[in-house]
Design a protein around this motif. Structure first.
Motif, PDB file in Angstrom:
ATOM      1  N   ARG A 114       5.187 -17.775  -5.290  1.00 27.29           N
ATOM      2  CA  ARG A 114       6.366 -16.930  -5.543  1.00 27.29           C
ATOM      3  C   ARG A 114       6.708 -16.117  -4.292  1.00 27.29           C
ATOM      4  O   ARG A 114       7.868 -16.049  -3.885  1.00 27.29           O
ATOM      5  N   ASP A 142      14.953 -13.833  -5.887  1.00 28.19           N
ATOM      6  CA  ASP A 142      13.880 -13.289  -6.699  1.00 28.19           C
ATOM      7  C   ASP A 142      13.485 -14.286  -7.793  1.00 28.19           C
ATOM      8  O   ASP A 142      14.128 -14.346  -8.836  1.00 28.19           O
ATOM      9  N   HIS A 164      10.625 -15.857 -10.522  1.00 22.42           N
ATOM     10  CA  HIS A 164       9.640 -15.224 -11.408  1.00 22.42           C
ATOM     11  C   HIS A 164       8.533 -16.188 -11.786  1.00 22.42           C
ATOM     12  O   HIS A 164       8.653 -17.395 -11.589  1.00 22.42           O
ATOM     13  N   LYS A 166       6.087 -17.579 -14.921  1.00 22.15           N
ATOM     14  CA  LYS A 166       5.904 -17.671 -16.364  1.00 22.15           C
ATOM     15  C   LYS A 166       4.429 -18.002 -16.566  1.00 22.15           C
ATOM     16  O   LYS A 166       3.944 -18.987 -15.976  1.00 22.15           O
ATOM     17  N   TRP A 213      13.297 -19.921 -11.981  1.00 22.85           N
ATOM     18  CA  TRP A 213      14.508 -19.268 -11.474  1.00 22.85           C
ATOM     19  C   TRP A 213      15.617 -19.489 -12.490  1.00 22.85           C
ATOM     20  O   TRP A 213      15.905 -20.626 -12.852  1.00 22.85           O
ATOM     21  N   GLU A 214      16.205 -18.398 -12.931  1.00 17.65           N
ATOM     22  CA  GLU A 214      17.250 -18.456 -13.964  1.00 17.65           C
ATOM     23  C   GLU A 214      16.842 -19.361 -15.121  1.00 17.65           C
ATOM     24  O   GLU A 214      17.582 -20.257 -15.519  1.00 17.65           O
ATOM     25  N   LYS A 215      15.645 -19.119 -15.628  1.00 20.67           N
ATOM     26  CA  LYS A 215      15.077 -19.816 -16.801  1.00 20.67           C
ATOM     27  C   LYS A 215      14.764 -21.286 -16.552  1.00 20.67           C
ATOM     28  O   LYS A 215      14.408 -22.010 -17.475  1.00 20.67           O
ATOM     29  N   SER A 225       5.503  -9.743 -11.778  1.00 25.24           N
ATOM     30  CA  SER A 225       6.264 -10.914 -11.325  1.00 25.24           C
ATOM     31  C   SER A 225       6.838 -11.720 -12.476  1.00 25.24           C
ATOM     32  O   SER A 225       7.567 -12.694 -12.257  1.00 25.24           O
ATOM     33  N   ALA A 246       9.002 -12.782 -15.797  1.00 23.22           N
ATOM     34  CA  ALA A 246      10.393 -12.561 -16.215  1.00 23.22           C
ATOM     35  C   ALA A 246      10.424 -11.778 -17.523  1.00 23.22           C
ATOM     36  O   ALA A 246      11.444 -11.235 -17.901  1.00 23.22           O
TER      37      ALA A 246
END
Ligand code: BTN
Length: 250
Positions: A85, A95, A97, A99, A106-108, A197, A199
């Motif tokens: 990351r 940015d 994240h 999981k 990035w953006e889910k 870090s 989301a």
């Protein structure tokens, strides 16, 4: 003997899986810190027995040989996730994240993942192979249609090709930094950074599917062994990445 990660790098054009190559080298006594990079994998592996789509020249497919001395190797997927990351953020300025336990998001959408495989001699860790897969230059059409809506790449994010000569040094630096903290036993620092870090914020509703059972609760953080803590009524339950789990948010 310990060596900085990235000092020795073996590059191959194609292999089944860099984790398999790394394992062969580790069994033959290769030093900690050695990296194996492939331009393509013909049998790339993901977690939960899944395959990892590894088309030629588009992605980053690499494995690192580690020989950690202490316990808590269950923190290593988190250590590697933090490093990837950090490297991606410093090269793209975006940015991304994490999981839990090992997805870069990035953006889910999934950008990358980590597959750690360990080998023991009695109760001592012989080696851990940390496999890192990162989608670099894929256009949406490069992904198989069945995963296209769930995945992304650095090129899709930034609209340009990633400079590997920038990315690799950042990655070695970050891996050495976070693995250094791990070796010093600074688990709390690793866990705190991982939580920051993610989301998902503490208190958010989460459901864990484990085998046939479905457990819903509120996300309560990461424990010192890298487990995901869920608050279920008055109880706190930890889940570990060795189990076959699916996490759903909301
Ligand atoms: C995941 O399922 O999220 C983990 C994916 C890990 C993929 C990488 S690519 C390099 C290394 N070699 C493999 O076969 N897998 C890992």
């Amino acid at each position: 003997m310990t060596m900085e990660i990235g000092t020795i790098i073996h590059r191959v054009r194609s292999c089944r899986s860099t984790n398999d190559l790394a394992e062969q080298l580790a069994l033959a006594g290769e030093l900690e810190g050695t990296v194996i990079i492939a331009e393509e994998q013909t049998k790339g592996r993901g977690t939960k027995g899944r395959s990892w789509y590894s088309v030629l020249g588009k992605g980053l497919y690499l494995s690192v040989i580690l020989r950690p001395e202490g316990p808590n190797i269950s923190l290593l997927p988190l250590v590697a996730g933090l490093a990837v990351r950090e490297a991606v953020t410093s090269v793209t300025g975006l940015d991304v994240h994490l999981k839990w336990p090992n997805d870069l998001i990035w953006e889910k959408k999934k950008l990358g993942g980590i597959l750690c495989e360990s080998n023991f001699l009695g109760d001592r860790v012989n080696y851990v192979i940390v496999g890192i897969g990162l989608n670099l230059d894929h256009e949406p059409d490069d992904f198989p249609v069945e995963i296209r809506s769930f995945v992304s790449s650095l090129k899709i994010m930034t609209k340009r090709s990633v400079d590997r000569d920038l990315l690799f040094p950042c990655l070695w630096r970050s891996l050495n930094y976070w693995y250094g903290l791990f070796r010093e036993g600074k688990n709390d620092e690793i866990v705190r950074a991982f939580e920051e870090s993610m989301a998902v914020a503490k208190g958010k509703k989460m459901t864990v599917l484990r085998g046939e059972s479905q457990i819903s609760g509120l996300f309560a953080g990461i424990d010192s062994r890298g487990g995901l803590i869920l608050e279920v009524g008055s109880e706190r339950i930890s889940f570990y990445s060795g189990e076959i789990l699916t996490i759903e948010y909301g």
